[in-house]
Design a protein around this motif. Structure first.
Motif, PDB file in Angstrom:
ATOM      1  N   GLY A   1       0.814  -1.212   0.000  1.00 43.97           N
ATOM      2  CA  GLY A   1       0.000   0.000   0.000  1.00 43.97           C
ATOM      3  C   GLY A   1       0.845   1.258   0.000  1.00 43.97           C
ATOM      4  O   GLY A   1       0.709   2.126  -0.890  1.00 43.97           O
TER       5      GLY A   1
ATOM      6  N   VAL B   1      -4.776  -3.355  -9.592  1.00 45.93           N
ATOM      7  CA  VAL B   1      -5.018  -2.399  -8.515  1.00 45.93           C
ATOM      8  C   VAL B   1      -5.314  -1.062  -9.179  1.00 45.93           C
ATOM      9  O   VAL B   1      -4.733  -0.735 -10.223  1.00 45.93           O
ATOM     10  CB  VAL B   1      -3.754  -2.298  -7.618  1.00 45.93           C
ATOM     11  CG1 VAL B   1      -3.786  -1.074  -6.728  1.00 45.93           C
ATOM     12  CG2 VAL B   1      -3.608  -3.570  -6.780  1.00 45.93           C
ATOM     13  N   GLU B   2      -6.250  -0.299  -8.620  1.00 48.05           N
ATOM     14  CA  GLU B   2      -6.565   1.004  -9.216  1.00 48.05           C
ATOM     15  C   GLU B   2      -6.303   2.113  -8.214  1.00 48.05           C
ATOM     16  O   GLU B   2      -6.853   2.113  -7.106  1.00 48.05           O
ATOM     17  CB  GLU B   2      -8.033   1.043  -9.660  1.00 48.05           C
ATOM     18  CG  GLU B   2      -8.426   2.352 -10.341  1.00 48.05           C
ATOM     19  CD  GLU B   2      -9.862   2.323 -10.839  1.00 48.05           C
ATOM     20  OE1 GLU B   2     -10.112   1.670 -11.875  1.00 48.05           O
ATOM     21  OE2 GLU B   2     -10.724   2.922 -10.164  1.00 48.05           O
ATOM     22  N   ALA B   3      -5.429   3.018  -8.579  1.00 44.37           N
ATOM     23  CA  ALA B   3      -5.098   4.150  -7.700  1.00 44.37           C
ATOM     24  C   ALA B   3      -5.775   5.403  -8.230  1.00 44.37           C
ATOM     25  O   ALA B   3      -5.722   5.680  -9.431  1.00 44.37           O
ATOM     26  CB  ALA B   3      -3.590   4.357  -7.637  1.00 44.37           C
TER      27      ALA B   3
ATOM     28  N   ARG C   1      -5.739   7.146  -3.274  1.00 39.82           N
ATOM     29  CA  ARG C   1      -6.611   6.084  -2.753  1.00 39.82           C
ATOM     30  C   ARG C   1      -6.333   4.837  -3.584  1.00 39.82           C
ATOM     31  O   ARG C   1      -6.451   4.873  -4.819  1.00 39.82           O
ATOM     32  CB  ARG C   1      -8.091   6.479  -2.836  1.00 39.82           C
ATOM     33  CG  ARG C   1      -9.028   5.398  -2.324  1.00 39.82           C
ATOM     34  CD  ARG C   1     -10.468   5.893  -2.246  1.00 39.82           C
ATOM     35  NE  ARG C   1     -10.964   6.279  -3.559  1.00 39.82           N
ATOM     36  CZ  ARG C   1     -11.307   7.529  -3.852  1.00 39.82           C
ATOM     37  NH1 ARG C   1     -11.172   8.499  -2.949  1.00 39.82           N
ATOM     38  NH2 ARG C   1     -11.752   7.830  -5.066  1.00 39.82           N
ATOM     39  N   VAL C   2      -5.952   3.777  -2.928  1.00 40.43           N
ATOM     40  CA  VAL C   2      -5.566   2.536  -3.617  1.00 40.43           C
ATOM     41  C   VAL C   2      -6.689   1.520  -3.449  1.00 40.43           C
ATOM     42  O   VAL C   2      -6.947   1.047  -2.338  1.00 40.43           O
ATOM     43  CB  VAL C   2      -4.255   1.970  -3.046  1.00 40.43           C
ATOM     44  CG1 VAL C   2      -3.866   0.671  -3.755  1.00 40.43           C
ATOM     45  CG2 VAL C   2      -3.136   3.005  -3.164  1.00 40.43           C
ATOM     46  N   ARG C   3      -7.369   1.205  -4.537  1.00 36.89           N
ATOM     47  CA  ARG C   3      -8.395   0.152  -4.505  1.00 36.89           C
ATOM     48  C   ARG C   3      -7.661  -1.147  -4.755  1.00 36.89           C
ATOM     49  O   ARG C   3      -7.198  -1.395  -5.871  1.00 36.89           O
ATOM     50  CB  ARG C   3      -9.459   0.410  -5.557  1.00 36.89           C
ATOM     51  CG  ARG C   3     -10.645  -0.557  -5.521  1.00 36.89           C
ATOM     52  CD  ARG C   3     -11.628  -0.259  -6.637  1.00 36.89           C
ATOM     53  NE  ARG C   3     -12.698  -1.243  -6.736  1.00 36.89           N
ATOM     54  CZ  ARG C   3     -13.934  -1.064  -6.290  1.00 36.89           C
ATOM     55  NH1 ARG C   3     -14.242   0.099  -5.693  1.00 36.89           N
ATOM     56  NH2 ARG C   3     -14.866  -1.983  -6.436  1.00 36.89           N
ATOM     57  N   ASN C   4      -7.518  -1.918  -3.701  1.00 41.43           N
ATOM     58  CA  ASN C   4      -6.618  -3.062  -3.670  1.00 41.43           C
ATOM     59  C   ASN C   4      -7.271  -4.297  -4.283  1.00 41.43           C
ATOM     60  O   ASN C   4      -8.449  -4.309  -4.633  1.00 41.43           O
ATOM     61  CB  ASN C   4      -6.230  -3.311  -2.203  1.00 41.43           C
ATOM     62  CG  ASN C   4      -4.988  -4.183  -2.051  1.00 41.43           C
ATOM     63  OD1 ASN C   4      -4.412  -4.649  -3.040  1.00 41.43           O
ATOM     64  ND2 ASN C   4      -4.595  -4.423  -0.822  1.00 41.43           N
TER      65      ASN C   4
ATOM     66  N   CYS D   1      -5.721  -3.640   4.839  1.00 40.54           N
ATOM     67  CA  CYS D   1      -6.696  -4.386   4.019  1.00 40.54           C
ATOM     68  C   CYS D   1      -6.924  -5.785   4.591  1.00 40.54           C
ATOM     69  O   CYS D   1      -8.065  -6.251   4.666  1.00 40.54           O
ATOM     70  CB  CYS D   1      -6.210  -4.470   2.580  1.00 40.54           C
ATOM     71  SG  CYS D   1      -6.229  -2.877   1.727  1.00 40.54           S
TER      72      CYS D   1
ATOM     73  N   HIS E   1     -15.425  -1.911  -0.126  1.00 37.09           N
ATOM     74  CA  HIS E   1     -16.317  -1.449  -1.202  1.00 37.09           C
ATOM     75  C   HIS E   1     -17.363  -2.487  -1.598  1.00 37.09           C
ATOM     76  O   HIS E   1     -18.512  -2.152  -1.841  1.00 37.09           O
ATOM     77  CB  HIS E   1     -15.486  -1.046  -2.431  1.00 37.09           C
ATOM     78  CG  HIS E   1     -14.622   0.143  -2.186  1.00 37.09           C
ATOM     79  ND1 HIS E   1     -14.994   1.428  -2.509  1.00 37.09           N
ATOM     80  CD2 HIS E   1     -13.397   0.258  -1.610  1.00 37.09           C
ATOM     81  CE1 HIS E   1     -14.055   2.272  -2.155  1.00 37.09           C
ATOM     82  NE2 HIS E   1     -13.068   1.597  -1.603  1.00 37.09           N
TER      83      HIS E   1
ATOM     84  N   SER F   1     -10.136  -0.499   0.011  1.00 40.44           N
ATOM     85  CA  SER F   1      -9.236   0.585  -0.427  1.00 40.44           C
ATOM     86  C   SER F   1      -8.602   1.206   0.803  1.00 40.44           C
ATOM     87  O   SER F   1      -9.140   1.113   1.912  1.00 40.44           O
ATOM     88  CB  SER F   1      -9.999   1.662  -1.213  1.00 40.44           C
ATOM     89  OG  SER F   1     -10.913   2.359  -0.358  1.00 40.44           O
TER      90      SER F   1
ATOM     91  N   GLN G   1      -6.407   4.945   1.773  1.00 41.23           N
ATOM     92  CA  GLN G   1      -6.071   6.280   1.274  1.00 41.23           C
ATOM     93  C   GLN G   1      -5.079   6.939   2.197  1.00 41.23           C
ATOM     94  O   GLN G   1      -5.237   6.904   3.410  1.00 41.23           O
ATOM     95  CB  GLN G   1      -7.338   7.139   1.168  1.00 41.23           C
ATOM     96  CG  GLN G   1      -7.096   8.565   0.687  1.00 41.23           C
ATOM     97  CD  GLN G   1      -8.390   9.338   0.527  1.00 41.23           C
ATOM     98  OE1 GLN G   1      -9.401   8.802   0.027  1.00 41.23           O
ATOM     99  NE2 GLN G   1      -8.378  10.602   0.934  1.00 41.23           N
TER     100      GLN G   1
END
Ligand SMILES: O=C(O)[C@H]1NCC[C@@H]1O
Length: 360
Positions: free
Chosen positions: A97, A131-133, A146-149, A277, A310, A324, A326
């Motif tokens: 992260g 992963v979407e940041a 914000r890291v959507r893991n 997480c 989420h 996620s 942040q």
């Protein structure tokens, strides 16, 4: 094989960053260093052909026990913008992260990826999945990431772990991008807080050694991910909005497995994103954290990551959640690391005053 001395002076550039206190040394354009058509092949290549680079960058005189690094690569998934591989004292890791926040901040603030204001999405390919940041960008600065893991899950809850010198401890084993063993600090007889760091590190590494011996793990969809990498000791939150406090211990260098008292470790200076997480996944599995409820996790320095669950999903038939975290990162330097061919320490050095009892 890239060797540090056979090619004369080696120059390696990094962007040095920290995320809420945890350092992350970012190497852009590492595609010339890493081979492999799949993520398992890439990770194996790093372990066999690039460990000299990991040691060079993370150990003295260029690094220190808390140093981490990130190799930024071309993605294997064409939908992603970049791929990453994380370098820690314990080895190469698939996800992190704080290091993802460092990499995204470095990429956007140096123009290595285009930044749009007020928010930029960076899609990151990793060995444990996409992963979407999302970065908040204002005036060219990244204000938070914000890291959507990847989907995270509990592997075991209240698993009894026999820990030499500490007794039998009920621990959770959970995955949050890496596998963690997580236990209450009080059950290990330690108090959370920077002034207790040596005791936390000693208890954490003893628990990690015991858990690795007693609890086999294997990611249901990523068979190469089969080790408990890190350990978290956690405690309750407070009335000021902190949901929980934690200290994650990273093993500092290869450590003798047959002597749990010989272990040394360093504390994550951030609230630990993958650890948060994993913690949220375990809390959700217990029915103690619902989707959409903010989880503010505080690390050893008092900095925080804002966690959130989420959605529910499954991983290899196991119940899982998409979390996620942040937080914010700051660039601390632009470095050109040099290794001269006659340097007596071509893979860096460690001394037992601040490092573990290293056996390699
Ligand atoms: O935030 C994290 O997930 C990382 N921090 C250091 C150890 C972990 O990889």
């Amino acid at each position: 094989m890239v060797t540090p001395s056979s090619t004369g002076t080696t120059g390696i550039a990094s962007i040095d960053v920290h995320a809420e206190g945890e350092p992350g040394r970012i190497l852009l354009g590492a595609h010339l260093l890493v081979r492999g058509a799949t993520w398992p092949e890439r990770m194996r290549w790093c372990a066999t052909e690039l460990d000299w680079l990991r040691r060079l960058l993370l150990r003295e005189p260029r690094g220190h026990p808390s140093m981490c690094a990130v190799l930024v690569l071309p993605p294997l998934d064409p939908r992603a913008d970049v791929g990453i591989i994380v370098l820690e004292q314990g080895g190469f890791r698939p996800m992190s992260g704080s290091n993802t926040m460092c990499a995204v901040t470095a990429l956007l603030e140096t123009g290595s990826l285009p930044a749009t204001e007020p928010e930029t999405v960076v899609r990151i390919d990793t060995a444990v999945g996409p992963v979407e940041a999302t970065a908040r960008v204002e005036g060219g600065r990244v204000r938070w990431v914000r890291v959507r893991n990847v989907p995270s899950f509990a592997w075991a809850l209240d698993e009894p772990i026999a820990v030499p010198e500490y007794g039998t401890v009920a621990a959770d084993i959970a995955f949050g991008g890496q596998f963690y063993v997580q236990a209450r600090a009080a059950d290990m007889g330690v108090t959370l807080g920077p002034e207790h760091a040596p005791a936390i590190a000693r208890a954490g590494t003893a628990l990690l050694a015991a858990a690795r011996e007693q609890v086999p793990v294997a990611h249901p969809e990523k068979p190469d991910v089969g080790e408990i990498a890190l350990v978290m000791l956690h405690g309750p939150g407070d009335s000021a909005g902190v949901s929980g406090r934690n200290s994650v211990v990273l093993p500092a260098g290869r450590i003798a497995l047959d002597d749990p008292t010989s272990w040394r470790g360093t504390l994550d200076r951030s609230p630990c994103g993958t650890g948060t997480c994993a913690r949220m996944a375990a809390l959700h599995a217990r029915g103690e954290l619902d989707l959409g409820v903010p989880f503010v996790h505080q690390g050893v320095l008092g900095t925080t990551f804002r966690g959130l669950l989420h959605e529910s999903t499954t991983v290899g038939g196991r119940d899982a959640v998409v979390p996620s975290i942040q937080g914010r990162a700051w660039i601390t330097g632009y470095a050109q690391h040099v290794l001269q061919p006659d340097d007596p320490f071509p893979t860096g050095l460690t001394v037992g005053d601040i490092w573990s009892t290293v056996r390699d």
